[in-house]
Enzyme design. Sequence first.
Site, short mmCIF file in Angstrom:
data_model
loop_
_atom_site.label_atom_id
_atom_site.label_comp_id
_atom_site.label_asym_id
_atom_site.label_seq_id
_atom_site.Cartn_x
_atom_site.Cartn_y
_atom_site.Cartn_z
N THR A 102 -3.88 -57.75 -15.03
CA THR A 102 -4.37 -59.67 -15.16
C THR A 102 -4.14 -59.77 -16.29
O THR A 102 -3.13 -61.28 -16.11
CB THR A 102 -5.17 -59.68 -14.06
OG1 THR A 102 -5.05 -58.75 -12.90
CG2 THR A 102 -4.80 -61.31 -13.67
N LYS B 65 -5.19 -45.45 -10.81
CA LYS B 65 -6.88 -46.17 -11.08
C LYS B 65 -7.49 -46.79 -9.41
O LYS B 65 -7.00 -47.00 -8.48
CB LYS B 65 -6.37 -47.95 -11.46
CG LYS B 65 -7.42 -48.81 -11.76
CD LYS B 65 -6.81 -50.33 -12.81
CE LYS B 65 -7.92 -50.94 -13.31
NZ LYS B 65 -7.09 -52.06 -14.23
N SER C 229 -9.02 -53.70 -18.12
CA SER C 229 -10.09 -52.77 -16.52
C SER C 229 -9.16 -51.44 -16.65
O SER C 229 -10.10 -50.60 -16.20
CB SER C 229 -9.62 -53.88 -16.28
OG SER C 229 -8.81 -53.53 -14.89
N GLY D 153 -4.62 -57.85 -20.19
CA GLY D 153 -5.37 -57.23 -20.44
C GLY D 153 -5.28 -55.77 -20.35
O GLY D 153 -5.47 -55.38 -20.97
N SER D 154 -5.01 -55.52 -18.80
CA SER D 154 -5.76 -54.50 -18.47
C SER D 154 -4.85 -52.91 -18.25
O SER D 154 -5.35 -52.34 -18.60
CB SER D 154 -6.43 -55.08 -16.97
OG SER D 154 -7.51 -56.00 -16.91
#
Length: 557
Positions: free
Chosen positions: A227, A124, A206, A229-230
Amino acid sequence: MGPLKISRVSWLSCFTLILALVLAGYGYQQEVARTSTAVHPSFPDLYEASIAELQDGLQKGLFTSVDLVKAYLARIEEVNLQGPTLRAVIETNPSALAQAAELDRERKTSGPRSALHGIPILLKDNIATLHSEGMNTTAGSFALLGSVVPRDAHVAAKLRAAGAILLGKANLSEWANFRGVVPSGFSGRGGQASSAYVPLGDPSGSSSGSGIGSSIGLAAAALGSETDGSIVSPSSVNNLVGIKPSVGLTSRDGVIPISEHQDTVGPMARSVADAAAILSIIAGRDPRDNFTLAQPAVVPDYTRALNAQALHGARLGVPRQFVALLDDVRIAAFNASLETLRAHGATIVDPADFPDSEELLASNNETIVLNTDFKVDVEKYISGLLEVPTGVKNLADLIAFNTAHADEELVPPFWTDQSQFIAAENTTVDQAFFDALAADKDLGVTRGIDGALAAFKLDALLLPTDIASTPPAIAGFPIVTVPLGFLPADTPLSPAQPTRESGPNMPFGLAFLGTAFSEFKLISFAFAYEQATHTRLKVRAFPAAIPKTQLADVVGK
């Protein structure tokens, strides 16, 4: 192949053309479809190839890591900015082929360093990599383009030391979805990413590009960060296994932050085995991240958790008040999974609600914590950079940069908002912040996950992934998500604004939740469920989104 040549505005002018192109490839067919390219019988299919299969082929000399890099780069080229234009990858590593060649030579002379030796992994774009290598670390924002990081992020350094190839930087929801009300998968640098399962489908975020890239074999696997759900949400939507580790199991040093109290880094992969192999490499203490000093003295080998019989005797609880928030299709699939778990030896306690479910659902404490943390933590991150060509130093500067570069960052009609930035800028570290932090621990831990585990004498909790992330987020606890099901094949395509909230065959996941540092147990349950169901390959990505390049196309050429 270095940074992908994306005009800073050209992706927007092309976006309106994508729908017709991908629907032509999609053919409005809802049945499972397979790529037309034949796979050489000696080579694994890169759409689904496991790390173990790739390592076996490398050891046998069927192909090299150079071959793997060439094949993955070609697959990225096919679908990233061409064809369905998934925009999963912001840039690729111009040093990847040279690194692969060196790792191939090392394999011949001294053998592999680890299970990840010579295996290409996407990161990422908030995870720092050596600037000298040729890749940026920007959280998707032009504000950090060209910035010079002091070193690899700790997790990137551990991957590199294990012999993994850092293939490229995955697109993401800019600033890990903390800029404002902006569609998941959009960043100024990367444009609007979309799912490989539904044309112009919401990829979630994200860690959007990490999810897309892993789902169709643009790399062996990827790292994401979470943080709230990402990792698990894009893993769910992209038909993947995702592990959101306990806060403190993996270092955040060198990772562009939201919150030191909730951020964590973990793997996103096509199988529990692959995710476990990666977690075993990246976990561990780091003096630059004092949260890691709370982890157990010895990090387990998580691949030893891969026990298909692990559900026998397990007590798993269902916080049913959360499940009721979902639609009938996901609830039905979730309920069916409980029967599968029972059939494989688990005792299901249903309901096993948190002592504070209603209060937790209504709480605004997380917003206070994250807004306040972000303002402090992002300034600290920027201050550690060796060079920042744009001159930004803090959150106020980032807001001003976006305003001054609105044509690149605040792009109409869907991507104009930075209200989260503005709300965070207006915070201070005050008593309200400390009260919110304490309340989150009480709600998430004492009267939340740990409260339910103790009250019902449970080994773990179960939830549909789509509503599982917040209690572990505020508690700092782990989640393992695995594929659970898909929306029906006759589900209408919802409007693309700019992405679709739903459509035929959109995947969703099942989440296993536990107390701090219970990853080994959660992985064992997830693996047993995965082996009992093999849900992932019941539906593949839509045809135009499946790259055709295979190892047979590059080996010996």
